[in-house]
Design a protein around this motif. Structure first.
Motif, mmCIF file in Angstrom:
data_model
loop_
_atom_site.group_PDB
_atom_site.id
_atom_site.type_symbol
_atom_site.label_atom_id
_atom_site.label_comp_id
_atom_site.label_asym_id
_atom_site.label_seq_id
_atom_site.Cartn_x
_atom_site.Cartn_y
_atom_site.Cartn_z
ATOM 1 N N SER A 1 40.136 46.044 69.259
ATOM 2 C CA SER A 1 41.408 46.758 69.297
ATOM 3 C C SER A 1 41.629 47.383 70.671
ATOM 4 O O SER A 1 42.718 47.280 71.252
ATOM 5 N N ILE B 1 47.059 48.694 67.256
ATOM 6 C CA ILE B 1 47.111 49.182 65.880
ATOM 7 C C ILE B 1 46.870 48.045 64.895
ATOM 8 O O ILE B 1 46.146 48.208 63.904
ATOM 9 N N PHE B 2 47.447 46.867 65.151
ATOM 10 C CA PHE B 2 47.272 45.722 64.254
ATOM 11 C C PHE B 2 45.799 45.370 64.095
ATOM 12 O O PHE B 2 45.289 45.251 62.985
ATOM 13 N N HIS C 1 43.602 48.058 62.316
ATOM 14 C CA HIS C 1 43.669 48.124 60.854
ATOM 15 C C HIS C 1 42.631 47.253 60.169
ATOM 16 O O HIS C 1 42.424 47.376 58.964
ATOM 17 N N TRP C 2 41.991 46.364 60.888
ATOM 18 C CA TRP C 2 40.957 45.518 60.295
ATOM 19 C C TRP C 2 39.696 46.324 59.989
ATOM 20 O O TRP C 2 38.980 45.999 59.046
ATOM 21 N N THR D 1 39.039 47.673 56.451
ATOM 22 C CA THR D 1 38.796 46.580 55.512
ATOM 23 C C THR D 1 37.353 46.109 55.597
ATOM 24 O O THR D 1 36.681 45.919 54.573
#
Length: 71
Positions: free
Chosen positions: A26, A49-50, A53-54, A57
């Motif tokens: 990131s 940010i995309f 977000h991993w 998870t």
């Protein structure tokens, strides 16, 4: 699904490593996007940010796999 991942040989440590790697990725993606000549701060932020977000998870998968390993 977690049992299937466990049976396939995926360990919780792999998921935790994926979470930490996604945090680093990131930052790298954000920095690389900022160095473009026609960079847009908003686009750079969206990339960071995309990928960021991993991480949750992967960490959640790590916890689930750790619980599966104890069984």
């Amino acid at each position: 699904m977690i049992e299937m991942l466990h049976n396939a040989g995926i360990k919780s440590e792999y998921a935790y490593a994926g979470g930490f790697a996604s945090i680093a990725l990131s930052l790298v993606a954000w920095l690389a996007s900022r160095t473009k000549k026609d960079h847009s701060k908003a686009q750079s932020d969206r990339w960071g940010i995309f990928i960021g977000h991993w991480a949750p998870t992967f960490f959640a998968l790590g916890v689930a796999l750790k619980l599966e390993e104890k069984n």
